[in-house]
Enzyme design. Structure first.
Site, PDB file in Angstrom:
ATOM      1  CD  GLN A   1      -3.148 -11.521  13.318  1.00 26.02           C
ATOM      2  OE1 GLN A   1      -3.926 -12.380  12.929  1.00 26.02           O
ATOM      3  NE2 GLN A   1      -2.456 -10.781  12.461  1.00 26.02           N
TER       4      GLN A   1
ATOM      5  CG  HIS B   1      -0.307   0.410   2.503  1.00 29.49           C
ATOM      6  ND1 HIS B   1       0.276  -0.482   3.367  1.00 29.49           N
ATOM      7  CD2 HIS B   1      -0.138   1.627   3.066  1.00 29.49           C
ATOM      8  CE1 HIS B   1       0.755   0.157   4.416  1.00 29.49           C
ATOM      9  NE2 HIS B   1       0.522   1.440   4.258  1.00 29.49           N
TER      10      HIS B   1
END
Length: 501
Positions: free
Chosen positions: A321, A174
């Site tokens: 996560q 990105h």
């Protein structure tokens, strides 16, 4: 009296578009005063009580940092379609489907990072004005603001899950897309381009510097990183590359903002105080450290730096996560892949925009922005093709979720089923989880027979390394001579790392 007037004017200053305007009278006791406001290219001049005050920027009310002020040039970048799309890209991807409050976006995070970059540079400039120029400050702020421009739908879900599925053998970051989009903003905005080049005297070297700041440059010691890898600034300004995206030790303003912002919206306690680090930071020249200048910190804040890395570990463990977050993002990724394959031949494929193509076109854009000569025909055709593909990318936001979910296109039936499972919470079950040594990762992946096995790496910043090992500290009695801290001075870090091994 002047302070009262200024507080009143600051709430109105950015809504005024006239060149010069006479504002309503403000009273203080029995006294009255006229206040004059004149708009300039780089800010406003407020005249009150015979005194002139320069107001440089636009004021935002941020829930994390309070009233923050940004340079008017940054506001011109914010007020573009390429930047405004960040309003529709969630900072934490699919985490909001587990943590209901985590609906904040890349838009406010980018503004927060730009603000912290300005604050950190101003603090450094007060202590060592000769090391930082006004042009340096502006370039770093621009890089901080534009760092997130290249994120796709659901942020890291797009980069880490979707792209590897549809773009085999190609790379995508990105950061490279962010550089391209920033240059696209400048190239298409003549007023902004003129202000950057003519008013602020930015040249090709400065645009390369902004590009390097966004992509990150490792400022490790010369024996580790030699020769000096950057082109935008010389080696004596290595510390500037440690403000936005610090590739050396990970202490940068991006983390400072998203730690505070993510903890706030997730409802997770945050014990890390970035203000303590910001106020103690200063640049130690290369002759006192490892041959390159680095941003160093007072020795008494060493525990606070540990708190920073521990906050990172906590956020990854509890939120980023989280097992249900991973399950949901896998389902969303499968839907996006199905959508990509179904519509591959109908419109420009987002998987065709590779990192190498964007990097090559970024070079052409810098050349066009800083030169009056038109590009060659072949290069113009290449740029046109990439412009068309990136125009499709700019349209991609988190809205693709609803676009798929409510589509009447029969080809998207499979993708719709995946998202309906997410909405109805018909999710696969986690049959087990275990902590294993890093050397056993490949053995676990071999178990993928009818099961989805996700290997999650949890660390403090640099895999198994102690995060404090790449940080220099100075003492109060000798502020310009830095050193690495002794292990016995950081017992808390050693104990914590042993517990996690």
């Amino acid at each position: 009296m002047l302070q009262l007037l200024l507080a009143h004017i600051r709430r109105l200053v950015m809504s005024i578009c006239h060149k010069s305007i006479k504002l309503p009278q403000a009273r203080c006791g029995s006294n009255q005063a006229w206040v004059w406001l004149e708009k300039l290219n780089s800010g406003y001049v407020l005249t009150a009580g015979g005194k002139h005050i320069f107001i440089q920027g636009h004021i935002f009310n941020d829930p994390i940092h309070g009233q923050i002020e940004l340079h008017l040039l940054l506001v011109k970048i914010i007020d573009t379609p390429q930047f405004q799309r960040l309003r529709y890209i969630k900072q934490l991807g699919g985490t909001y489907l587990v943590y209901p409050g985590a609906t904040h976006t890349r838009f406010e995070h980018s503004i927060g990072v730009a603000y912290l970059a300005k604050e950190k540079q101003q603090d450094l400039e007060k202590k060592q004005k000769e090391l930082i120029t006004d042009k340096d400050i502006l370039c770093v702020q621009i890089a901080a603001l534009c760092y997130n421009l290249g994120h796709g739908p659901f942020s890291y879900l797009f980069k880490d899950r979707f792209i590897p599925e549809v773009q085999s053998g190609q790379t995508w970051t990105h950061e490279v897309a962010s550089v391209w989009l920033f240059l696209d903003i400048v190239e298409k905005n003549e007023e902004l381009k003129k202000e950057l080049i003519k008013d602020h005297k930015l040249n090709q070297e400065d645009f390369i510097f902004i590009q390097e700041l966004i992509k990150g440059v490792d400022t490790a010691a010369p024996e580790v990183q030699n020769p000096w890898p950057a082109k935008g600034r010389t080696e004596d300004k290595a510390s500037l590359y440690e403000i936005v995206a610090n590739k050396w030790n990970g202490i940068d303003v991006r983390k400072w903002d998203y730690f505070a912002r993510d903890c706030h919206y997730l409802g997770i306690p945050n014990n890390f105080d970035y203000q303590c680090l910001m106020k103690s930071a200063q640049v130690c020249e290369g002759k006192w450290v490892d041959g390159r200048s680095h941003i160093c910190f007072r020795d008494k804040v060493a525990d606070n730096i540990y708190d920073m890395f521990h906050t990172r570990y906590t956020l990854y463990h509890q939120a980023y996560q989280h097992k249900i977050v991973n399950i949901i993002e896998e389902k969303v990724k499968d839907a996006f892949v199905e959508h990509e394959l179904s519509l591959r031949f109908e419109r420009l494929s987002i998987s065709e925009m590779t990192e190498s193509l964007l990097q090559d076109d970024a070079k052409r854009k810098i050349s066009r922005i800083t030169s009056l000569s038109p590009p060659l025909q072949g290069k113009r055709e290449k740029s046109k093709s990439i412009n068309e593909k990136m125009a499709e990318f700019i349209k991609l936001t988190d809205h693709i979720f609803e676009e798929i979910l409510y589509s009447t296109d029969p080809r998207l039936e499979g993708a719709q089923m995946e998202l309906k499972d997410v909405v109805k919470r018909c999710l696969p079950k986690c049959v087990g989880e275990a902590r294993i040594p890093r050397t056993k990762f490949m053995d676990i992946k071999a178990l993928q027979q009818g099961l989805t096995v996700l290997v999650i790496q949890l660390d403090y910043n640099i895999k198994d390394e102690n995060p404090i090992d790449n940080v220099y500290f100075y003492r109060k009695r000798n502020p310009f001579k830095a050193r690495k801290i002794n292990k016995f001075e950081m017992v808390t870090v050693e104990l914590e790392l042993e517990d996690e091994s």
